[in-house]
Scaffold this motif. Structure first.
Motif, PDB file in Angstrom:
ATOM      1  N   TRP A 109      -9.162  -1.768   0.821  1.00 48.23           N
ATOM      2  CA  TRP A 109      -7.666  -1.284   0.060  1.00 48.23           C
ATOM      3  C   TRP A 109      -8.758  -1.294  -1.596  1.00 48.23           C
ATOM      4  CZ3 TRP A 109      -6.913  -5.051   3.384  1.00 48.23           C
ATOM      5  CH2 TRP A 109      -5.874  -4.798   4.089  1.00 48.23           C
TER       6      TRP A 109
ATOM      7  N   ASN B  51      -2.408   5.517   2.256  1.00 48.58           N
ATOM      8  CA  ASN B  51      -3.555   5.471   3.253  1.00 48.58           C
ATOM      9  C   ASN B  51      -4.519   6.802   3.639  1.00 48.58           C
ATOM     10  OD1 ASN B  51      -2.324   2.648   4.159  1.00 48.58           O
ATOM     11  ND2 ASN B  51      -1.198   3.449   4.650  1.00 48.58           N
TER      12      ASN B  51
ATOM     13  N   SER C  79      -5.208   3.011   0.874  1.00 44.85           N
ATOM     14  CA  SER C  79      -6.303   2.327   1.901  1.00 44.85           C
ATOM     15  C   SER C  79      -7.276   3.186   1.921  1.00 44.85           C
ATOM     16  CB  SER C  79      -5.993   1.324   2.383  1.00 44.85           C
ATOM     17  OG  SER C  79      -5.319   2.117   2.923  1.00 44.85           O
TER      18      SER C  79
ATOM     19  N   LEU D 143      -9.093   3.780   5.714  1.00 45.59           N
ATOM     20  CA  LEU D 143      -8.792   2.824   6.663  1.00 45.59           C
ATOM     21  C   LEU D 143      -9.606   3.560   8.384  1.00 45.59           C
ATOM     22  CD1 LEU D 143      -5.185   2.317   8.911  1.00 45.59           C
ATOM     23  CD2 LEU D 143      -5.788   3.911   6.639  1.00 45.59           C
TER      24      LEU D 143
ATOM     25  N   PHE E 275     -13.548  -2.253  -4.493  1.00 47.94           N
ATOM     26  CA  PHE E 275     -12.497  -2.269  -3.355  1.00 47.94           C
ATOM     27  C   PHE E 275     -11.862  -3.713  -3.940  1.00 47.94           C
ATOM     28  CE2 PHE E 275     -14.820   0.517  -0.997  1.00 47.94           C
ATOM     29  CZ  PHE E 275     -13.876   1.658  -0.086  1.00 47.94           C
TER      30      PHE E 275
ATOM     31  N   HIS F   2     -13.974 -10.558   4.377  1.00 48.55           N
ATOM     32  CA  HIS F   2     -14.242  -9.050   3.821  1.00 48.55           C
ATOM     33  C   HIS F   2     -15.732  -8.769   3.903  1.00 48.55           C
ATOM     34  CE1 HIS F   2     -10.264  -7.449   1.641  1.00 48.55           C
ATOM     35  NE2 HIS F   2     -10.274  -8.925   1.377  1.00 48.55           N
TER      36      HIS F   2
ATOM     37  N   ILE G 165     -10.084  -1.622   7.850  1.00 46.30           N
ATOM     38  CA  ILE G 165      -9.950  -1.223   6.604  1.00 46.30           C
ATOM     39  C   ILE G 165     -10.099  -1.416   5.467  1.00 46.30           C
ATOM     40  CG2 ILE G 165      -7.842  -2.760   6.679  1.00 46.30           C
ATOM     41  CD1 ILE G 165      -5.431  -0.748   5.538  1.00 46.30           C
TER      42      ILE G 165
ATOM     43  N   THR H  24       1.146  -1.130  -0.318  1.00 48.92           N
ATOM     44  CA  THR H  24       0.041   0.134  -0.020  1.00 48.92           C
ATOM     45  C   THR H  24       0.749   1.076  -0.120  1.00 48.92           C
ATOM     46  OG1 THR H  24      -1.966  -1.241   1.369  1.00 48.92           O
ATOM     47  CG2 THR H  24      -1.885   1.016   1.287  1.00 48.92           C
TER      48      THR H  24
END
Length: 244
Positions: A112, A65, A122, A124, A85, A93, A110, A62
């Motif tokens: 992604w 964020n 991401s 979060l 996503f 998930h 979170i 990642t």
């Protein structure tokens, strides 16, 4: 020496025009362009440089964020804007695509997603979530963390040399403050829950930096010996042979 330097990070993209449309139009960030490069102006004064690269390859981790106070609302807004996503195999998930750890010790909720160049981003939830009335939302109390044991096997795929990926995974796991014992069939990791899960994540990311990798992980409250593992595998093979 660099204490007061206003540092910034950066990553590449293969199409600056598409990147600008995504970060400014889809995500709603303040974006400026100069000399063919983009600068993302983030809340709090942070900056990120996006530069063009013809042979761009997305990072395997990642790169950016976005902390939010309410990840459900943020996810709904991103989905409405056309964001898709990512869903990673073996991770639970939810319907939106959000990964919700069973305890804050494992990290925040979170989700992604990728930019047009394939860079992983991401969103979060790190701030306290509030209800519609403005009161703090009450989450279920987290379970006490105890010692967890992890049995780990790393299988590099289509790589000329296997040892670099395996050794990188072991080094990364060891940096999380866990105890590591290398066996003949697999590696055993033990420690408290947060450290073991951090070691698992670090090992997977480190192994994947060398190329495609399969990692098999088994969590338990007790670590079997190599002989026990071999016995279980032989028994399973025997059962399958008996059914044939």
């Amino acid at each position: 020496m660099l204490t007061h330097s206003q540092a910034f990070s950066g990553f590449s993209a293969d199409d600056i025009a598409k990147a600008r449309d995504f970060y400014a139009g889809t995500l709603g960030l303040a974006v400026t362009e100069e000399n063919g490069m983009l600068t993302l102006h983030l809340a709090g004064g942070g900056r990120v440089l996006i530069y063009p690269k013809d042979d761009h390859e997305p990072a395997s981790f990642t790169v950016l964020n976005f902390p939010v106070a309410d990840i459900d609302r943020a996810a709904d807004e991103l989905l409405a804007a056309g964001v898709v996503f990512e869903r990673y195999e073996g991770m639970p998930h939810d319907a939106r695509g959000i990964l919700r750890p069973p305890s804050p010790d494992y990290g925040p909720p979170i989700a992604w997603f990728k930019d047009p160049a394939g860079n992983v981003l991401s969103v979060l939830q790190t701030a306290e979530r509030t209800t519609a009335d403005g009161d703090a939302a009450e989450d279920e109390p987290a379970a006490d963390s105890g010692e967890v044991n992890l049995q780990l096997s790393v299988y590099p795929l289509r790589q000329p040399h296997l040892r670099p990926a395996i050794e990188a995974a072991l080094r990364a796991a060891g940096e999380e403050g866990v105890q590591i014992t290398v066996g003949r069939l697999s590696t055993f990791v033990s420690g408290d829950e947060p450290a073991v899960f951090a070691a698992l994540r670090a090992a997977f990311q480190a192994a994947g930096s060398s190329g495609p990798t399969v990692m098999v992980a088994t969590l338990s409250s007790g670590v079997p010996s190599d002989e026990t593992v071999a016995g279980i595998q032989e028994a399973a093979v025997g059962e399958e042979a008996g059914k044939a």
